[in-house]
Scaffold this motif. Structure first.
Motif, PDB file in Angstrom:
ATOM      1  N   PHE A 196       0.815  -1.211   0.000  1.00 19.12           N
ATOM      2  CA  PHE A 196       0.000   0.000   0.000  1.00 19.12           C
ATOM      3  C   PHE A 196       0.849   1.262   0.000  1.00 19.12           C
ATOM      4  O   PHE A 196       2.056   1.239   0.246  1.00 19.12           O
ATOM      5  N   GLN A 197       0.184   2.384  -0.248  1.00 12.59           N
ATOM      6  CA  GLN A 197       0.859   3.669  -0.396  1.00 12.59           C
ATOM      7  C   GLN A 197       1.412   4.204   0.919  1.00 12.59           C
ATOM      8  O   GLN A 197       2.562   4.635   0.976  1.00 12.59           O
ATOM      9  N   ASP A 198       0.620   4.181   1.953  1.00 13.25           N
ATOM     10  CA  ASP A 198       0.977   4.854   3.196  1.00 13.25           C
ATOM     11  C   ASP A 198       1.527   3.857   4.215  1.00 13.25           C
ATOM     12  O   ASP A 198       0.761   3.080   4.800  1.00 13.25           O
ATOM     13  N   PRO A 199       2.831   3.854   4.469  1.00 12.79           N
ATOM     14  CA  PRO A 199       3.387   2.892   5.429  1.00 12.79           C
ATOM     15  C   PRO A 199       3.002   3.208   6.864  1.00 12.79           C
ATOM     16  O   PRO A 199       3.230   2.391   7.761  1.00 12.79           O
ATOM     17  N   TYR A 200       2.413   4.373   7.099  1.00 10.31           N
ATOM     18  CA  TYR A 200       1.992   4.736   8.449  1.00 10.31           C
ATOM     19  C   TYR A 200       0.584   4.218   8.749  1.00 10.31           C
ATOM     20  O   TYR A 200       0.241   3.942   9.889  1.00 10.31           O
ATOM     21  N   ALA A 201      -0.245   4.109   7.713  1.00  7.29           N
ATOM     22  CA  ALA A 201      -1.635   3.694   7.909  1.00  7.29           C
ATOM     23  C   ALA A 201      -1.874   2.227   7.584  1.00  7.29           C
ATOM     24  O   ALA A 201      -2.898   1.673   7.982  1.00  7.29           O
ATOM     25  N   SER A 202      -0.960   1.582   6.866  1.00 10.33           N
ATOM     26  CA  SER A 202      -1.209   0.221   6.396  1.00 10.33           C
ATOM     27  C   SER A 202      -0.750  -0.857   7.374  1.00 10.33           C
ATOM     28  O   SER A 202      -0.934  -2.048   7.114  1.00 10.33           O
ATOM     29  N   ASP A 255       2.808 -14.753  -6.851  1.00  7.38           N
ATOM     30  CA  ASP A 255       3.343 -14.563  -8.200  1.00  7.38           C
ATOM     31  C   ASP A 255       3.270 -13.091  -8.597  1.00  7.38           C
ATOM     32  O   ASP A 255       4.139 -12.593  -9.306  1.00  7.38           O
ATOM     33  N   LEU A 256       2.197 -12.420  -8.148  1.00  2.91           N
ATOM     34  CA  LEU A 256       1.924 -11.043  -8.549  1.00  2.91           C
ATOM     35  C   LEU A 256       1.819 -10.151  -7.318  1.00  2.91           C
ATOM     36  O   LEU A 256       1.147 -10.492  -6.355  1.00  2.91           O
ATOM     37  N   ILE A 257       2.489  -8.991  -7.377  1.00  5.95           N
ATOM     38  CA  ILE A 257       2.350  -8.001  -6.313  1.00  5.95           C
ATOM     39  C   ILE A 257       1.799  -6.718  -6.916  1.00  5.95           C
ATOM     40  O   ILE A 257       2.338  -6.193  -7.898  1.00  5.95           O
ATOM     41  N   LEU A 258       0.712  -6.233  -6.335  1.00  9.33           N
ATOM     42  CA  LEU A 258       0.080  -4.994  -6.763  1.00  9.33           C
ATOM     43  C   LEU A 258       0.606  -3.874  -5.874  1.00  9.33           C
ATOM     44  O   LEU A 258       0.407  -3.894  -4.659  1.00  9.33           O
ATOM     45  N   CYS A 259       1.288  -2.911  -6.465  1.00 10.73           N
ATOM     46  CA  CYS A 259       1.945  -1.843  -5.717  1.00 10.73           C
ATOM     47  C   CYS A 259       1.190  -0.537  -5.939  1.00 10.73           C
ATOM     48  O   CYS A 259       1.186  -0.004  -7.058  1.00 10.73           O
ATOM     49  N   ASP A 260       0.572  -0.025  -4.892  1.00 10.01           N
ATOM     50  CA  ASP A 260      -0.235   1.188  -4.998  1.00 10.01           C
ATOM     51  C   ASP A 260       0.570   2.397  -4.509  1.00 10.01           C
ATOM     52  O   ASP A 260       0.532   2.749  -3.337  1.00 10.01           O
ATOM     53  N   GLU A 261       1.330   2.997  -5.422  1.00 11.51           N
ATOM     54  CA  GLU A 261       2.174   4.153  -5.109  1.00 11.51           C
ATOM     55  C   GLU A 261       3.007   3.906  -3.848  1.00 11.51           C
ATOM     56  O   GLU A 261       2.948   4.690  -2.886  1.00 11.51           O
ATOM     57  N   PRO A 262       3.804   2.849  -3.821  1.00 12.12           N
ATOM     58  CA  PRO A 262       4.474   2.441  -2.574  1.00 12.12           C
ATOM     59  C   PRO A 262       5.629   3.335  -2.137  1.00 12.12           C
ATOM     60  O   PRO A 262       6.142   3.147  -1.033  1.00 12.12           O
ATOM     61  N   VAL A 263       6.061   4.282  -2.982  1.00 14.83           N
ATOM     62  CA  VAL A 263       7.175   5.137  -2.571  1.00 14.83           C
ATOM     63  C   VAL A 263       6.792   6.618  -2.515  1.00 14.83           C
ATOM     64  O   VAL A 263       7.625   7.463  -2.181  1.00 14.83           O
TER      65      VAL A 263
END
Length: 333
Positions: free
Chosen positions: A102-108, A183-191
């Motif tokens: 997920f995008q927000d490492p503080y909320a996830s 197999d698949l990772i969905l990255c939602d604006e991870p940086v």
């Protein structure tokens, strides 16, 4: 699976959200066409970058693929299975092959769980459901292995999220996504929520993990330089539809769709000589409201190259070169 076989195929994906006028008890007024007929495929082992301005439907597309939103229509084929049609139990089993960062490492991350508990949670859930046959010792060993693999000491597994920096928290999120060996990772604006120096570390980590574990990524971002660095192929999205999709090198060197050209012209180049010579493409008008069902080209309202046919029908993605498709009448016969 053959080397060039598609791991994920998205066919005519639609995500329409109903909205009402006034109170919750009022009649349905219409729909927000957040994702409106998206088509693309991702081959095993590659990274497809999904880019576009804020509000174009990137994250909604990702969440519809993961079935966090139930799609209004279309197919999401993962390893030959249509996730849209699966029962709840079968969908849970299929999700083992597909995880999210997920995008927000503080909320996830759950603030009441230690980093070790967060990383092991998918393993414990799938063990409880009988999908995964794994002992507690194997869970502990995998947690420690993953922590070290993402750049964290195994001795940090009893620490809570508030004891880590933003970059370290995102590493925990990545380790959690790897726990089930997907197999698949969905990255939602991870940086996007990280400092620039930390962004580079996390992007390099993604690349290293992809080589080591033969991972496939769908990488959502609005930063064009991030997408260029991480992606094998790039899909450009506007107003809930794909405008252009191509190999990353080809798209950045030779953008064809007027929207792609405008998007790339807005990205700064770290070379003052080139930057001074470049000509910016300034788009006029605003992005149309997504509550209107489109019957013409999605970019018609703001395109300086529009023709009469652009206001009469919707151009489909048309192949104009090797693995290069564009939805524009300029390139249709």
């Amino acid at each position: 699976m053959a080397p060039n076989e598609n791991l994920l195929e998205v066919r005519d994906l639609k995500m329409h959200f109903p909205f009402r006028s006034g109170s919750l008890l009022s009649e349905k007024k219409g729909f927000i066409y957040a994702v409106d007929g998206v088509n693309f495929a991702i081959r095993k082992g590659e990274t497809l970058g999904l880019v576009g301005e804020s509000g174009c439907g990137k994250s909604t597309t990702l969440r519809a693929i993961a079935q966090l939103h139930k799609p209004t229509g279309g197919e999401v084929m993962l390893n030959g299975q249509d996730l849209v049609k699966l029962s709840r139990d079968n969908l849970i089993k299929a999700r083992k092959s597909m995880q999210l960062v997920f995008q927000d490492p503080y909320a996830s991350l759950n603030p009441r769980m230690t980093s070790g508990e967060i990383i092991s949670e998918p393993l414990r859930i799938y063990k409880k459901r009988g999908v995964l046959d794994i002992s507690q010792q194997e869970i502990n060993d995998r947690v420690e292995l993953l922590m070290e693999r993402v750049g964290l000491s195994r001795y940090f597994k009893n620490r809570y999220p508030h004891e880590f920096s933003g970059g370290q928290r995102q590493r925990i999120g990545i380790a959690r996504a790897l726990a089930l060996k997907p197999d698949l990772i969905l990255c939602d604006e991870p940086v996007s929520a990280l400092d620039v120096s930390i962004q580079a570390q996390i992007l390099n980590l993604f690349k290293d993990l992809q080589d080591e574990f033969q991972l496939t990524y769908l990488f959502v971002a609005h930063d064009l330089s991030v997408i260029e660095y991480i992606s094998t192929r790039v899909a450009v999205m506007y107003l809930g539809a794909i405008m252009e999709i191509s190999a990353s090198i080809d798209l950045y060197k030779n953008p064809l769709h007027p929207y792609t050209q405008a998007l790339l012209s807005a990205a700064p180049i770290p070379d003052p000589v080139i930057e001074r010579k470049r000509q910016r493409i300034i788009l006029t008008g605003d992005v149309p409201s997504p509550d209107k069902k489109r019957t013409c080209c999605y970019f018609h309202d703001r395109c300086s190259k529009r023709m009469d046919k652009c206001s009469a029908s919707i151009p489909t993605l048309h192949e104009v070169g090797t693995d290069h498709n564009v939805a524009c009448f300029l390139y249709h016969d």
